[in-house]
Design an enzyme around this catalytic site. Sequence first.
Site, PDB file in Angstrom:
ATOM      1  N   GLU A   1       0.863  -1.178   0.000  1.00 58.86           N
ATOM      2  CA  GLU A   1       0.000   0.000   0.000  1.00 58.86           C
ATOM      3  C   GLU A   1       0.895   1.223   0.000  1.00 58.86           C
ATOM      4  O   GLU A   1       1.765   1.360   0.853  1.00 58.86           O
ATOM      5  CB  GLU A   1      -0.862   0.038   1.268  1.00 58.86           C
ATOM      6  CG  GLU A   1      -2.062  -0.880   1.218  1.00 58.86           C
ATOM      7  CD  GLU A   1      -2.875  -0.804   2.514  1.00 58.86           C
ATOM      8  OE1 GLU A   1      -3.677  -1.704   2.739  1.00 58.86           O
ATOM      9  OE2 GLU A   1      -2.666   0.156   3.293  1.00 58.86           O
TER      10      GLU A   1
ATOM     11  N   ASP B   1      -6.377   9.486  10.000  1.00 55.19           N
ATOM     12  CA  ASP B   1      -5.059   8.997  10.403  1.00 55.19           C
ATOM     13  C   ASP B   1      -4.576   9.587  11.709  1.00 55.19           C
ATOM     14  O   ASP B   1      -4.858  10.735  12.042  1.00 55.19           O
ATOM     15  CB  ASP B   1      -4.036   9.308   9.300  1.00 55.19           C
ATOM     16  CG  ASP B   1      -4.174   8.349   8.136  1.00 55.19           C
ATOM     17  OD1 ASP B   1      -3.994   7.141   8.354  1.00 55.19           O
ATOM     18  OD2 ASP B   1      -4.497   8.810   7.022  1.00 55.19           O
TER      19      ASP B   1
ATOM     20  N   TYR C   1     -10.945  -4.476   3.062  1.00 54.88           N
ATOM     21  CA  TYR C   1     -10.073  -3.996   4.128  1.00 54.88           C
ATOM     22  C   TYR C   1     -10.895  -3.887   5.395  1.00 54.88           C
ATOM     23  O   TYR C   1     -11.936  -3.223   5.415  1.00 54.88           O
ATOM     24  CB  TYR C   1      -9.511  -2.629   3.739  1.00 54.88           C
ATOM     25  CG  TYR C   1      -8.397  -2.102   4.629  1.00 54.88           C
ATOM     26  CD1 TYR C   1      -7.122  -1.902   4.117  1.00 54.88           C
ATOM     27  CD2 TYR C   1      -8.626  -1.778   5.958  1.00 54.88           C
ATOM     28  CE1 TYR C   1      -6.091  -1.404   4.916  1.00 54.88           C
ATOM     29  CE2 TYR C   1      -7.605  -1.288   6.768  1.00 54.88           C
ATOM     30  CZ  TYR C   1      -6.349  -1.099   6.242  1.00 54.88           C
ATOM     31  OH  TYR C   1      -5.335  -0.605   7.034  1.00 54.88           O
TER      32      TYR C   1
END
Lengths: 279, 408
Positions: free
Chosen positions: A51, A62, A177
């Site tokens: 990734e 994040d 994911y």
Amino acid sequence: MMETRIAKRFARLAEEGRGGLVTFSTAGDPDYETSLDLLMGIGKAGADLIELGMPFSDPMADGPAVQMASGRSLLGGHTMTRTLDMVRAFRTKDDETPIVLMGYYNPIYVYGVDRFLADAKQAGVDGLIVVDLPPEEESELCIPALEAGINFIFLTAPTTDDVRLPRVMEKASGFVYYASITGITGTASASEADISSAYKRLKSHTDLPIVVGFGINTPEQVAAVASIADAAVVGSALVNVIAANLDQGGKAQAGLVDKALSFVSELAKGVRSSTKGAA
Amino acid sequence: MTKKTLNTYRAGPDEDGRFGIYGGRFVAETLMPLILELEKSYETARNDPEFAAQMGYYFSQYVGRPSPLYFAERLTRHLGGARVYFKREDLNHTGAHKINNCIGQILLAKRMGKTRIIAETGAGQHGVATATVCALFDLPCVVYMGAKDIERQAPNVFRMQMLGAEVRPVTAGSKSLKDALNEALRDWVANVDDTFYIIGTVAGPHPFPAMVRDFQSVIGEETREQILKAEDKLPDTLVACIGGGSNAMGLFFPFLDDKDVEIIAVEAAGKGIETGEHAASLSAGSAGILHGNRTYLLQNDDGQITEAHSISAGLDYPGIGPEHSWLHDIGRAQYVSITDNEAIEAFQLCTRLEGIIPALESSHAIAHVMKIAASYPSDHVIVMNMSGRGDKDLNTVATATGMTFGVE
């Protein structure tokens, strides 16, 4: 349709009877050359799937580690064009390891969706993970990506319940994911029991591989998760190795790439030491 | 599919949360179920007379609504032209329009059984309003605020802390409102079960832009009634400042279908649009995706968000509510801009002429009124939204004008 690199890679992992290692690093962190060197070596070091983060000024999903990686990359003048350049360079040496670009929608939107997909396909990108594009916004990029022959990978979370999962799986491709905690990257870790039950729940809705990320930091954790799921993602911990090998001015110190790659090798030993379904 | 032929500007957003191409739900999957639940709960609440009655009670008994529509006679005479009215949102409890929205959202949070409140704030007005309703409804409150804003809006930081809120400084990025929003979203994603995020402006993922607009529309609804009583006609021109755009949306929305009402929103031009140091997303930005919605943003060619600048912390945001982007594109509202210096001049003029110390945000709207009033005849009626009071800005203005505190 030709079998994709992602499908081939997961088929091979299944043959080997193990879960895979997925690494995340931000393109251009801390500078283009260092980041490219790391990318060129990471497959050999044992990453089964790569990734590559597309830096964004406002990475709202994040934690501090990936936020700072984005900041370093952008401060060094990194752009979307350069991210695609990196993939293109990688593909001259490695035509097998899948590369998935991960990030936020705005830099893609501003680059232009059609132009981006054409350039990404040509560069050798296999899939996209775009954090702020849920199924409700699938007409933006997911459907055009599928038409361009690029997998669009959906995120699922502990909050994605059984009622909602079919909606998420409708257009899912490549793999799914699973963000194993409700939170941002690089913070808490989920328990093996929680990951195991989530894996079973997701598998009852799809035949696609399930890749688990968030809070996986050590070779032991990777081994544990890879024995349950089809692959485990290590992101913030790898990014932290980069951060730990910068001088005071934020420049890469000698040996940064070697240290990062030896960390990846440790992680790779982790996934290779465990057998899928052993847990 | 049937083509929409409704002759109205008030039908938005559509079922996908869009105003034209703007708006939407650009959030991480972790938040998506929550956003859908919020949308459903809000739909139920807004059609529930009980909810409306609760809002009405707190508006009249706690906030002090209706806020007056004040004829600014001395300013009118000074400018020589249009008759200028102020919609006095500065007289609301907590000193700004922000409380209207907070009352609505905290009542919704209670209905949804949420037990913890988070918010972002720029100038601190929304943070104070949120901390206030959290004290009233006895809920723990965390307010994210850019470190730069904490410095320049110290009085509001103390107010929030007095009210029992925890103010968390945000040191990432430009250390202002945009970064506070990022941090609040990060908190929310980690605390989805118990936490309600009271967004302070008409931005964020659907349903926030519509919901905040609805809660703020009381401003325009009252104005309509009050001006008909005072002038026996609708206003000719509405003027409001915009950062995210909630006070403007609240004033404008009830008038969108009154085609003869001219609508003007005032962005912050900072040190001047040409200097690049401004917060004028519509005048100088382009479409992009940030904080859950598509809207006009200040950004570079590579889609990286750039820093906004305004002397007013409440306007210091590189985006704008999506409904404004749509109104801009279809031409229903005009978007103009006012510099830091023009806003300071307006602040001083209004203070001296009317005895009203306006917020620096509202001073941008006053400055535009100062520019245009003389070009209108004396029967032309302008309503300007006095969105907040300026006590919080005294330090900033003193510094900008070289004043020192104390008597020599």
